[in-house]
Design a protein around this motif. Structure first.
Motif, PDB file in Angstrom:
ATOM      1  N   ILE A  81     -34.421  30.374 -13.059  1.00 14.82           N
ATOM      2  CA  ILE A  81     -35.144  29.156 -13.443  1.00 14.82           C
ATOM      3  C   ILE A  81     -35.582  29.241 -14.909  1.00 14.82           C
ATOM      4  CG2 ILE A  81     -37.202  27.753 -13.019  1.00 14.82           C
ATOM      5  CD1 ILE A  81     -37.024  28.472 -10.107  1.00 14.82           C
ATOM      6  N   ALA A  82     -36.064  30.416 -15.333  1.00 14.43           N
ATOM      7  CA  ALA A  82     -36.497  30.575 -16.726  1.00 14.43           C
ATOM      8  C   ALA A  82     -35.330  30.335 -17.683  1.00 14.43           C
ATOM      9  CB  ALA A  82     -37.085  31.964 -16.933  1.00 14.43           C
ATOM     10  N   SER A  83     -34.144  30.821 -17.315  1.00 15.57           N
ATOM     11  CA  SER A  83     -32.966  30.596 -18.158  1.00 15.57           C
ATOM     12  C   SER A  83     -32.614  29.116 -18.212  1.00 15.57           C
ATOM     13  CB  SER A  83     -31.780  31.397 -17.617  1.00 15.57           C
ATOM     14  OG  SER A  83     -32.049  32.786 -17.643  1.00 15.57           O
ATOM     15  N   MET A  84     -32.776  28.428 -17.094  1.00 18.68           N
ATOM     16  CA  MET A  84     -32.489  26.991 -17.068  1.00 18.68           C
ATOM     17  C   MET A  84     -33.510  26.194 -17.871  1.00 18.68           C
ATOM     18  SD  MET A  84     -29.682  26.326 -15.701  1.00 18.68           S
ATOM     19  CE  MET A  84     -29.896  24.548 -15.659  1.00 18.68           C
ATOM     20  N   ILE A  85     -34.718  26.734 -18.027  1.00 18.24           N
ATOM     21  CA  ILE A  85     -35.715  26.077 -18.890  1.00 18.24           C
ATOM     22  C   ILE A  85     -35.186  26.037 -20.320  1.00 18.24           C
ATOM     23  CG2 ILE A  85     -38.017  26.327 -19.924  1.00 18.24           C
ATOM     24  CD1 ILE A  85     -38.952  27.438 -17.216  1.00 18.24           C
ATOM     25  N   LEU A  86     -34.656  27.169 -20.785  1.00  9.47           N
ATOM     26  CA  LEU A  86     -34.077  27.212 -22.129  1.00  9.47           C
ATOM     27  C   LEU A  86     -32.857  26.299 -22.227  1.00  9.47           C
ATOM     28  CD1 LEU A  86     -33.859  28.299 -24.987  1.00  9.47           C
ATOM     29  CD2 LEU A  86     -32.677  30.308 -24.080  1.00  9.47           C
ATOM     30  N   ILE A 122     -38.983  31.884 -24.685  1.00 12.93           N
ATOM     31  CA  ILE A 122     -39.470  31.067 -23.571  1.00 12.93           C
ATOM     32  C   ILE A 122     -39.148  31.714 -22.221  1.00 12.93           C
ATOM     33  CG2 ILE A 122     -37.380  29.635 -23.596  1.00 12.93           C
ATOM     34  CD1 ILE A 122     -40.981  28.613 -22.573  1.00 12.93           C
ATOM     35  N   ILE A 123     -37.994  32.365 -22.108  1.00 15.12           N
ATOM     36  CA  ILE A 123     -37.636  33.018 -20.843  1.00 15.12           C
ATOM     37  C   ILE A 123     -38.633  34.128 -20.525  1.00 15.12           C
ATOM     38  CG2 ILE A 123     -35.887  34.418 -19.680  1.00 15.12           C
ATOM     39  CD1 ILE A 123     -33.763  32.863 -21.221  1.00 15.12           C
ATOM     40  N   THR A 124     -38.941  34.946 -21.530  1.00 13.12           N
ATOM     41  CA  THR A 124     -39.891  36.041 -21.337  1.00 13.12           C
ATOM     42  C   THR A 124     -41.285  35.522 -21.035  1.00 13.12           C
ATOM     43  OG1 THR A 124     -38.609  37.393 -22.879  1.00 13.12           O
ATOM     44  CG2 THR A 124     -40.846  38.121 -22.394  1.00 13.12           C
TER      45      THR A 124
END
Length: 412
Positions: A255-260, A241-243
Motif C-alpha cells: 500500500i505504501a508503494s502504491m501511495i507513491l 513517503i514509503i518509509t
C-alpha cells in the motif's frame, strides 16, 4: 489582476502539435536517459567491483552537469539560436549512453555520464525557446503541458524498459539499443527543422540590461527560488513517503508503494489539466495558489490523520493531481516573465533549480528519519511548498510590475 480572455486560435493546430511532438521526443529521451542507469547498478557492482556509493556517482555527475550547464547553454541559445544546440545536445546525450555499451571500466562510464549530462543541459533552454517562438499563443499552455508530460513519461518508462531488455540481452546490448533510439529522433528533428522557429528577438528600443543582470533581477531570482523549493518538497516526498507511512502507521509495503505510485500518476496526468486551463484563462496565479494549498492539506493529512485501507492512495493521487496541474501555469508565468529574446537563459537558469532541489533534500530528510522524527518529514514538505508559493506570488507580482513599465532588454 488581468482577467482578459485568452487569445483566439489563429495558426493551424496540426503544425503546433507536430512541433510539440518533435520537441517532446527529445524531452522524453532526456528524462529517460536520466533513469536508464539505476536498474544496471546491481549488474555493474558485480562486474566492475565498485560500491553503491560509487555507482550513485554516475547519476550525481549526470544531474549536476545538467544543472550547471543549463544557464550557459541558455545564453548561447539566445545568441545563436536553439535548433543547432537541440540537435547537437540530443545526439551527444544519446551517443554517450550508447557508448557506455563499450566501456572497458566503470570510470569510462562516469566520463560518458558527464558527456550525457552536457547534452542533457541543452534540452530545457532550447525546448522552451523553440516552443515560445513556434507555437501559437492560444495553445502555449497545452504545448508546455505536453512537454512536461513527455518528460515525466520518460522517467516512468526507463526502469521497466531496461528491465525488459535485460531479460533478452546483456546490459551492454540494452544500453546500445536505448542509446541508438536517439538517432532517429535527431533525424526527425533535422528533417522537420523548417517548422521549428526560434523565439522572437528583443527590439532595441531603449537602455539595455545584460543577460547576467537580468538573471539577478528580483522576479527571476524569485522564480528560481520557486522552482528550487518546489523541487525540494517533491524530492523529499517521493524519496521517503514509503518509509514515513511505514514508520507512522505501519502501512504495508504494497500500500505504501502504491501511495507513491498514486502521487506520481496524479502529478503526470495533472500537467495536461494545467495546460488545458492555461489556454482558457489568464488567472494563473490564483489557480496555482488554490491547487498548491489543497495539495498541502492532503499531504499533511497523510502524517496526521489515520486512514483505513487504500484511502491514503486516493489522497496521494489527488495531491499529485493538484501539484501536477499547477506546473504548466508555473512554466507559462515564467515564460511571460522572460523578456523577448531571453527565454533560453531564463529557463536555463530557473529550471536548473529543479535538479538542484532534488539533489539537496534527500540527505537532510534521511537524517531527520535517522534521528527518530518521521512525523516531521511531511510537515517539512508542506512548509517548503508554502515557501515556494510565497516566492511564486512575489515573483509573478514583480514580473507584472516590470511589464507595466517596460524597457528593452537586449540579449548579451
Amino acid at each position: 489582476m488581468d482577467t482578459a480572455a485568452p487569445p483566439a486560435e489563429t495558426a493551424p493546430p496540426h503544425k503546433d502539435w507536430a512541433i510539440v511532438g518533435l520537441i517532446g521526443m527529445g524531452h522524453y529521451l532526456s528524462h529517460f536517459y536520466m533513469l536508464t542507469l539505476p536498474p544496471l547498478f546491481l549488474v555493474w557492482r558485480e562486474e566492475f567491483d565498485v560500491s553503491f556509493g560509487t555507482l550513485g556517482l554516475s547519476i550525481a555527475l549526470m544531474s549536476t552537469v545538467t544543472a550547471l550547464g543549463q544557464t550557459p547553454v541558455g545564453f548561447m541559445v539566445d545568441k545563436y539560436g536553439a535548433r543547432p544546440f537541440l540537435v547537437g545536445g540530443t545526439l551527444l546525450m544519446a551517443l554517450s549512453i550508447a557508448g557506455m555499451a563499450f566501456a572497458p571500466s566503470y570510470w569510462v562510464i562516469l566520463a560518458l555520464a558527464v558527456l550525457s549530462g552536457i547534452g542533457n543541459s541543452v534540452i530545457h533552454p532550447a525546448d522552451y525557446a523553440i516552443l515560445a517562438g513556434s507555437v501559437d499563443k492560444s495553445r502555449m499552455g497545452r504545448a508546455f503541458s505536453l512537454h512536461t508530460f513527455t518528460g515525466n513519461l520518460g522517467f516512468a518508462t526507463a526502469p521497466p524498459v531496461i528491465a525488459m531488455l535485460l531479460l533478452v540481452m546483456d546490459w551492454r546490448g540494452a544500453l546500445l539499443v536505448v542509446g541508438l533510439l536517439g538517432v532517429p529522433v535527431v533525424a526527425a528533428i533535422l528533417w522537420k527543422s523548417r517548422i521549428l522557429t526560434d523565439q522572437p528577438k528583443a527590439r532595441d528600443t531603449g537602455p539595455a540590461i545584460s543577460g547576467r543582470d537580468l538573471l539577478l533581477t528580483r522576479p527571476i531570482l524569485l522564480f528560481f527560488a520557486f522552482f528550487l523549493l518546489s523541487a525540494m518538497a517533491g524530492s523529499g516526498f517521493t524519496a521517503f513517503i514509503i518509509t514515513v507511512m511505514g514508520e507512522l502507521w505501519d502501512t504495508p509495503l504494497a500500500i505504501a508503494s502504491m501511495i507513491l505510485t498514486g502521487y506520481m500518476t496524479g502529478a503526470t496526468g495533472g500537467t495536461l489539466i494545467g495546460g488545458w486551463f492555461v489556454d482558457r484563462s489568464t488567472r494563473h496565479m490564483p489557480f496555482v495558489i488554490g491547487l498548491t494549498l489543497g495539495a498541502m492539506v492532503l499531504i499533511l493529512s497523510l502524517s496526521t490523520v489515520p486512514m483505513p485501507g487504500w484511502l491514503p492512495v486516493g489522497v496521494a493521487l489527488v495531491a499529485g493531481l493538484m501539484m501536477g496541474s499547477s506546473r504548466t501555469p508555473r512554466d507559462v508565468m515564467l515564460r511571460n516573465a522572460a523578456p523577448p529574446g531571453q527565454v533560453g537563459k531564463v529557463f536555463g537558469f530557473v529550471s536548473s533549480g529543479l535538479p538542484l532541489g532534488s539533489a539537496v533534500m534527500p540527505v537532510p530528510m534521511g537524517l531527520l528519519l535517522d534521528a527518530g522524527y518521521p512525523h516531521l518529514l511531511l510537515p517539512v514538505v508542506v512548509v517548503l511548498l508554502g515557501l515556494s508559493l510565497f516566492c511564486a506570488g512575489l515573483g509573478n507580482g514583480a514580473a507584472r510590475a516590470r511589464a507595466a513599465a517596460p524597457r528593452a532588454v537586449a540579449a548579451e
